[in-house]
Design an enzyme around this catalytic site. Structure first.
Site, PDB file in Angstrom:
ATOM      1  N   ASN A 111      40.081  48.771  40.799  1.00 47.64           N
ATOM      2  CA  ASN A 111      40.182  50.132  41.184  1.00 47.64           C
ATOM      3  C   ASN A 111      41.644  50.696  40.808  1.00 47.64           C
ATOM      4  O   ASN A 111      42.675  49.822  41.169  1.00 47.64           O
ATOM      5  CB  ASN A 111      40.437  49.919  43.044  1.00 47.64           C
ATOM      6  N   SER A 112      41.646  51.540  40.308  1.00 46.53           N
ATOM      7  CA  SER A 112      42.870  52.202  39.618  1.00 46.53           C
ATOM      8  C   SER A 112      44.013  52.569  40.642  1.00 46.53           C
ATOM      9  O   SER A 112      43.752  52.751  41.651  1.00 46.53           O
ATOM     10  CB  SER A 112      42.642  53.521  38.867  1.00 46.53           C
ATOM     11  N   GLN A 113      45.374  52.160  39.923  1.00 47.30           N
ATOM     12  CA  GLN A 113      46.417  52.589  40.966  1.00 47.30           C
ATOM     13  C   GLN A 113      46.481  53.967  41.362  1.00 47.30           C
ATOM     14  O   GLN A 113      46.101  55.164  40.762  1.00 47.30           O
ATOM     15  CB  GLN A 113      47.515  52.268  40.316  1.00 47.30           C
TER      16      GLN A 113
END
Length: 187
Positions: free
Chosen positions: A36-38
């Site tokens: 899950n991207s920052q």
């Protein structure tokens, strides 16, 4: 965009053992070798994408479904968002989570082997790609409608690709910093 982030909290899209880390600005594992991207990266990408109410959007590499749901809020009921993910376990989990937000304007579908994107639903006003190819995939450019915008990390650099006319080569490309993503795989 602030409304989307308040309506669609990141922690709801994370595995239980990662939820307490949702507020930290780092990518978090969601299984199947995916992340899950920052949050700061998601904000940067959504700002570059500049999706508008009523847009048809392709979210390629939808992973946990977080960006798909964020885009669903941004484009509103008159828009449509298609999340495409190749990891079947993530497709099922993200469908369940997204369903809890009662967003009737989006679908999360499993990627078709050997097909990049969702050409049968094209053209799109916006395409967000959350996986990294080595070069700009022409088959995704072709899925953009005239005036459409794609945000995609290519070989470590975030690109904003705008389709400026009807031809496949009618594009304007700008570069927006270095980012790291999982590889984009189409087979």
């Amino acid at each position: 965009m602030a409304e989307a982030f308040s309506r669609v909290p990141r922690e709801r899209f994370l595995p239980g053992d990662q939820r307490e880390l949702a507020g930290i600005n780092v990518p978090l594992p969601i299984g199947q070798g995916q992340t899950n991207s920052q949050p700061s990266t998601v904000v940067d990408m959504l700002e570059l994408l500049d999706a508008q109410p009523g847009d048809r959007v392709l979210d390629l590499g939808s992973g946990s479904g977080w960006t798909t749901a964020l885009l669903g809020v941004i484009v509103g009921d008159e828009g449509r968002v298609f999340g495409v993910e190749r990891q079947l376990d993530l497709v099922e989990v993200s469908r369940r989570v997204v369903a809890t937000f009662e967003l009737g304007n989006l679908d999360i579908v499993a990627a078709e082997t050997g097909v990049l994107g969702l050409p049968e639903e094209a053209p799109f006003d916006r395409i967000l790609v959350s996986a990294q190819p080595d070069s700009l995939p022409q088959e995704l450019v072709e899925q953009l409608g005239p005036g459409g915008v794609m945000v995609i990390p290519v070989a470590g650099t975030m690109l904003r690709v705008e389709r400026t006319g009807p031809g496949a080569d009618d594009v304007s490309i700008s570069r927006h910093g270095r980012y790291s993503f999982v590889p984009l795989i189409s087979d």
